[in-house]
Design a protein around this motif. Structure first.
Motif, PDB file in Angstrom:
ATOM      1  N   ALA A  49       0.954  -1.204  -0.250  1.00 27.38           N
ATOM      2  CA  ALA A  49       0.085  -0.265   0.456  1.00 27.38           C
ATOM      3  C   ALA A  49       0.746   1.287  -0.286  1.00 27.38           C
ATOM      4  O   ALA A  49       0.346   2.136  -0.559  1.00 27.38           O
ATOM      5  CB  ALA A  49      -0.952  -0.066   1.340  1.00 27.38           C
ATOM      6  N   LEU A  50       2.477   1.078   1.028  1.00 31.58           N
ATOM      7  CA  LEU A  50       2.566   2.591   1.149  1.00 31.58           C
ATOM      8  C   LEU A  50       2.964   2.327  -0.161  1.00 31.58           C
ATOM      9  O   LEU A  50       3.765   3.342  -0.724  1.00 31.58           O
ATOM     10  CB  LEU A  50       3.677   2.294   2.344  1.00 31.58           C
ATOM     11  CG  LEU A  50       3.180   2.578   3.501  1.00 31.58           C
ATOM     12  CD1 LEU A  50       4.471   2.182   4.250  1.00 31.58           C
ATOM     13  CD2 LEU A  50       3.259   3.714   2.959  1.00 31.58           C
ATOM     14  N   LEU A  51       3.703   1.377  -0.822  1.00 31.26           N
ATOM     15  CA  LEU A  51       4.344   1.725  -2.422  1.00 31.26           C
ATOM     16  C   LEU A  51       3.717   1.946  -3.225  1.00 31.26           C
ATOM     17  O   LEU A  51       4.080   2.804  -4.489  1.00 31.26           O
ATOM     18  CB  LEU A  51       4.865   0.516  -3.100  1.00 31.26           C
ATOM     19  CG  LEU A  51       6.496   0.132  -1.765  1.00 31.26           C
ATOM     20  CD1 LEU A  51       6.711  -1.493  -2.278  1.00 31.26           C
ATOM     21  CD2 LEU A  51       7.918   0.895  -2.443  1.00 31.26           C
ATOM     22  N   TYR A  52       1.970   1.751  -3.187  1.00 31.71           N
ATOM     23  CA  TYR A  52       1.314   2.099  -4.370  1.00 31.71           C
ATOM     24  C   TYR A  52       1.554   3.779  -4.244  1.00 31.71           C
ATOM     25  O   TYR A  52       0.984   4.191  -5.628  1.00 31.71           O
ATOM     26  CB  TYR A  52       0.262   1.017  -3.879  1.00 31.71           C
ATOM     27  CG  TYR A  52      -1.162   1.930  -5.360  1.00 31.71           C
ATOM     28  CD1 TYR A  52      -1.191   1.314  -6.859  1.00 31.71           C
ATOM     29  CD2 TYR A  52      -1.886   2.223  -4.123  1.00 31.71           C
ATOM     30  CE1 TYR A  52      -1.947   2.258  -7.146  1.00 31.71           C
ATOM     31  CE2 TYR A  52      -3.232   3.183  -5.590  1.00 31.71           C
ATOM     32  CZ  TYR A  52      -2.803   2.792  -6.757  1.00 31.71           C
ATOM     33  OH  TYR A  52      -3.987   3.022  -7.385  1.00 31.71           O
ATOM     34  N   LEU A  53       1.282   3.958  -2.804  1.00 33.67           N
ATOM     35  CA  LEU A  53       0.656   5.406  -2.716  1.00 33.67           C
ATOM     36  C   LEU A  53       2.065   6.314  -2.844  1.00 33.67           C
ATOM     37  O   LEU A  53       1.686   7.481  -3.513  1.00 33.67           O
ATOM     38  CB  LEU A  53       0.300   5.836  -0.715  1.00 33.67           C
ATOM     39  CG  LEU A  53      -1.213   5.008  -0.657  1.00 33.67           C
ATOM     40  CD1 LEU A  53      -1.809   4.742   0.646  1.00 33.67           C
ATOM     41  CD2 LEU A  53      -2.042   5.893  -1.956  1.00 33.67           C
ATOM     42  N   MET A  54       2.100   6.005  -3.054  1.00 28.24           N
ATOM     43  CA  MET A  54       4.100   6.426  -2.952  1.00 28.24           C
ATOM     44  C   MET A  54       4.613   6.992  -4.529  1.00 28.24           C
ATOM     45  O   MET A  54       5.740   7.572  -4.639  1.00 28.24           O
ATOM     46  CB  MET A  54       4.858   7.044  -2.134  1.00 28.24           C
ATOM     47  CG  MET A  54       4.438   6.602  -0.251  1.00 28.24           C
ATOM     48  SD  MET A  54       5.839   6.626   0.707  1.00 28.24           S
ATOM     49  CE  MET A  54       7.212   7.827   0.090  1.00 28.24           C
ATOM     50  N   GLN A  55       4.716   6.027  -5.754  1.00 28.74           N
ATOM     51  CA  GLN A  55       4.859   5.623  -6.376  1.00 28.74           C
ATOM     52  C   GLN A  55       5.280   6.899  -7.531  1.00 28.74           C
ATOM     53  O   GLN A  55       6.200   6.398  -8.393  1.00 28.74           O
ATOM     54  CB  GLN A  55       3.966   4.286  -7.377  1.00 28.74           C
ATOM     55  CG  GLN A  55       2.251   5.006  -8.200  1.00 28.74           C
ATOM     56  CD  GLN A  55       2.011   3.637  -8.782  1.00 28.74           C
ATOM     57  OE1 GLN A  55       2.274   3.105  -9.387  1.00 28.74           O
ATOM     58  NE2 GLN A  55       0.282   4.880  -8.558  1.00 28.74           N
ATOM     59  N   ASP A  56       4.136   7.948  -7.541  1.00 30.98           N
ATOM     60  CA  ASP A  56       5.125   9.363  -8.058  1.00 30.98           C
ATOM     61  C   ASP A  56       5.872   9.887  -7.113  1.00 30.98           C
ATOM     62  O   ASP A  56       6.788  10.172  -8.782  1.00 30.98           O
ATOM     63  CB  ASP A  56       3.631  10.438  -7.766  1.00 30.98           C
ATOM     64  CG  ASP A  56       2.340   9.665  -8.757  1.00 30.98           C
ATOM     65  OD1 ASP A  56       2.556   8.679  -9.672  1.00 30.98           O
ATOM     66  OD2 ASP A  56       1.367  10.026  -8.085  1.00 30.98           O
TER      67      ASP A  56
ATOM     68  N   LEU B 157       8.448   7.963  -6.425  1.00 31.96           N
ATOM     69  CA  LEU B 157       9.879   6.608  -6.343  1.00 31.96           C
ATOM     70  C   LEU B 157      10.311   6.355  -7.884  1.00 31.96           C
ATOM     71  O   LEU B 157      10.981   6.221  -8.104  1.00 31.96           O
ATOM     72  CB  LEU B 157       8.958   5.196  -6.080  1.00 31.96           C
ATOM     73  CG  LEU B 157       8.627   5.354  -4.205  1.00 31.96           C
ATOM     74  CD1 LEU B 157       8.144   3.992  -4.037  1.00 31.96           C
ATOM     75  CD2 LEU B 157      10.040   5.483  -3.208  1.00 31.96           C
ATOM     76  N   LEU B 158       9.169   6.754  -8.790  1.00 32.49           N
ATOM     77  CA  LEU B 158       9.302   6.479 -10.413  1.00 32.49           C
ATOM     78  C   LEU B 158       9.877   7.514 -11.196  1.00 32.49           C
ATOM     79  O   LEU B 158       9.245   8.597 -10.546  1.00 32.49           O
ATOM     80  CB  LEU B 158       8.458   6.079 -11.145  1.00 32.49           C
ATOM     81  CG  LEU B 158       7.789   4.886 -10.089  1.00 32.49           C
ATOM     82  CD1 LEU B 158       6.860   4.162 -10.731  1.00 32.49           C
ATOM     83  CD2 LEU B 158       8.742   3.399 -10.337  1.00 32.49           C
TER      84      LEU B 158
END
Length: 69
Positions: free
Chosen positions: A21-28, A30-31
């Motif tokens: 969930a954290l990776l999904y919410l912070m993907q903008d 991180l990528l």
């Protein structure tokens, strides 16, 4: 012994879902983080010959690139 294994599996599942969930919410963030400002120099400032390229993307916009032979 069985309840310990079940508890461990539950904790691992909760940890997995939390990280996902954290990776999904912070993907903008991180990528491929783009810089806020860009340099105004070109390869010509370094003495290189280059050619501007504009590659169409999705029929609406374009991607700017330099071809340095």
């Amino acid at each position: 012994m069985r309840t310990v294994a079940v508890h461990l599996l539950v904790y691992l599942a909760v940890a997995y879902v939390t990280v996902a969930a954290l990776l999904y919410l912070m993907q903008d963030k991180l990528l491929f983080p783009a810089p806020k400002t860009y340099e105004k120099t070109t390869p010509a400032d370094g003495g290189l010959a280059f050619e501007n390229l504009y590659i169409p993307v999705d029929g609406k916009g374009h991607l700017h690139a330099w071809w340095i032979p």
